[in-house]
Design an enzyme around this catalytic site. Structure first.
Site, short mmCIF file in Angstrom:
data_model
loop_
_atom_site.label_atom_id
_atom_site.label_comp_id
_atom_site.label_asym_id
_atom_site.label_seq_id
_atom_site.Cartn_x
_atom_site.Cartn_y
_atom_site.Cartn_z
N PHE A 83 0.86 -1.18 0.00
CA PHE A 83 0.00 0.00 0.00
C PHE A 83 0.89 1.23 0.00
CE2 PHE A 83 -3.65 2.44 1.94
CZ PHE A 83 -4.63 2.01 1.05
N GLU B 268 3.22 10.10 2.33
CA GLU B 268 4.33 10.88 1.78
C GLU B 268 4.92 11.71 2.91
OE1 GLU B 268 2.89 13.22 -1.47
OE2 GLU B 268 1.99 11.50 -2.52
N ALA C 158 2.23 13.96 3.75
CA ALA C 158 0.89 13.37 3.68
C ALA C 158 0.89 12.04 4.42
CB ALA C 158 0.46 13.17 2.23
N GLN D 72 10.05 -4.71 32.49
CA GLN D 72 10.38 -4.39 33.88
C GLN D 72 10.36 -5.63 34.76
OE1 GLN D 72 11.33 -1.37 34.68
NE2 GLN D 72 11.62 -1.69 36.88
N ILE D 73 9.38 -6.47 34.55
CA ILE D 73 9.27 -7.71 35.32
C ILE D 73 10.48 -8.61 35.08
CG2 ILE D 73 8.00 -9.91 35.37
CD1 ILE D 73 5.41 -8.23 35.13
N HIS D 74 10.97 -8.62 33.87
CA HIS D 74 12.15 -9.43 33.55
C HIS D 74 13.44 -8.80 34.04
CE1 HIS D 74 9.39 -11.61 30.92
NE2 HIS D 74 10.33 -12.48 30.66
N GLY E 152 16.90 -6.93 34.30
CA GLY E 152 17.99 -6.80 33.34
C GLY E 152 17.84 -7.75 32.17
N GLU F 87 -1.33 3.05 11.06
CA GLU F 87 -2.78 2.89 10.90
C GLU F 87 -3.55 4.00 11.60
OE1 GLU F 87 -4.27 0.80 8.99
OE2 GLU F 87 -2.60 -0.53 8.48
N GLU G 170 -3.07 10.02 18.54
CA GLU G 170 -3.61 11.39 18.54
C GLU G 170 -4.73 11.54 17.52
OE1 GLU G 170 0.15 11.21 20.53
OE2 GLU G 170 -0.39 10.57 18.49
#
Length: 392
Positions: free
Chosen positions: A129, A133, A136, A348-350, A352, A375, A379
């Site tokens: 598709f 631009e 645009a 964050q849970i994982h 480092g 898509e 905003e």
């Protein structure tokens, strides 16, 4: 599969046995085929191999929305989004690849449908598709790429396009260009064209520069340049100067599809986090024993389920023919925002480990960030929603 999954007592009434079956089929394909491929190709920014595209086609995934008379499954947006969610649990790029079939872009004449849709359903004819631009993006009416009449009755294209994913591997590109100018109503004078090409190549007069992305790997995204690129007269899709309406038609499906991909990403991040919390031990306890981490998981799961419920509603509305542009914007907005938050929490849970490429959560996080942009940005969705509620 050896049997049809049976609806559980708390399964929503709209999750029929047929829908449960296609969901399970997609889930197994994502687990057994897509996930290993994602783990292999995403770190090296590799592209989908032909055997994988063919396997997706053999599953019928490129023909979900295509009528049975053209070799498709003849199903609805609900089933389309079910599959997109499951594929995106393994790799969001594959959830996007789904849209390269399924009659992408539409606008075909009856003759073109009869000639092309059977090939789309089998994955022989996949699309890209070319709309955006430099000036645009969300402002579609500001398209500058020009199409002028040639002496032989065909068209000559000059200008540039941005963010055209899969342009090199596609068998056709739906291209939007300006065919006339109306200063008072800028959306008039845009036309759509069918650019048929050889897979893996750019034809003479068209060239591309690959975009350096931070995610959404598996395929390349291109900036395209058209330099006296010639098209035959019958390349025009639909009515001349009315391509704007074609560009914005089907936005509800695209927004539901992006919501499905967002939900799939978030679901994967949740499942990965639960597995990690059960496995990782600190201070003599698995992390799953610590209340603040348990509450993170509870919040992630609740946000995912709320977005999924709204997506099911929007899909049902689209399939019933009811207008739901406001609700489609809502689900795209909510699901994308949710996906970024949930995947970030997963990192964050994982700890480092989440900031390494040893765990898939960093991939989910990178890809989720895109869902707030493409898509129609978050905003833009908020503007659509507020305009519906308050007037323009």
């Amino acid at each position: 599969m050896t049997h049809k999954p049976r609806p559980r007592p708390n399964t929503p009434h709209f999750m029929t046995e047929d829908r449960l079956e296609i969901q399970q089929l997609a889930r197994e394909f994502a687990r057994d085929v897509v996930l290993p491929l994602a783990n292999e190709l995403d770190p090296v920014e590799g592209q989908f191999p032909e055997w994988f595209i063919k396997q997706m086609a053999d599953m019928g995934f490129f023909g979900i929305l295509i009528p049975e008379e053209y070799g498709g499954l003849g199903l609805g947006v609900f089933e389309y989004c079910l599959v997109a969610e499951e594929l995106s649990r393994a790799w969001m790029s594959v959830g996007g690849l789904l849209a390269r079939g399924n009659g992408m872009g539409g606008g075909f004449s009856p003759e073109q449908e009869a000639r092309l849709l059977p090939k789309v359903a089998t994955g022989e004819y996949l699309g890209a598709f070319a709309l955006s631009e430099a000036e645009a993006g969300s402002d579609v009416a500001n398209i500058r790429c020009k199409a002028t009449r040639a002496d032989d009755g065909g068209w000559v294209i000059n200008g540039t396009k941005m963010w055209c994913t899969f342009a090199d591997q596609a068998d056709y590109i739906i291209l939007f260009a300006r065919t006339s100018t109306d200063e008072e109503k800028r959306h008039r004078g845009i036309s759509a064209f069918l650019v048929e090409k050889k897979r893996g190549e750019f034809p003479e007069g068209m060239s591309g520069t690959a975009v350096k992305k931070i995610g959404y790997f598996g395929w390349k995204t291109w900036d395209l340049n058209f330099d006296d690129f010639h098209l035959p007269a019958d390349a025009l899709l639909g009515e001349e100067d009315r391509g704007f309406y074609q560009a914005v038609s089907g936005l509800e499906v695209g927004r539901a599809h992006t919501a499905a991909r967002s939900i799939g990403l978030a679901q994967a991040a949740l499942e990965d986090s639960i597995a990690y919390l059960k496995q990782r031990v600190q201070f003599g306890h698995p992390l799953a024993d610590f209340q603040h981490l348990r509450f993170k998981v509870a919040d992630m799961a609740a946000q995912i389920e709320a977005s999924r419920a709204l997506m099911y509603h929007v899909c049902t509305q689209i399939d019933s023919g009811a207008r739901c542009d406001k609700e489609a914007a809502m689900v795209k907005y909510l699901a994308a925002e949710m996906a970024e938050k949930v995947t970030s929490e997963a990192v964050q849970i994982h700890g480092g480990a989440g900031y390494t490429k040893d765990f898939a959560v960093e991939r989910h996080w990178r890809d989720a960030r895109l869902t707030k942009i493409f898509e129609g940005s978050s905003e833009i969705q908020m503007r659509i929603i507020s305009d519906e509620l308050l007037g323009r």
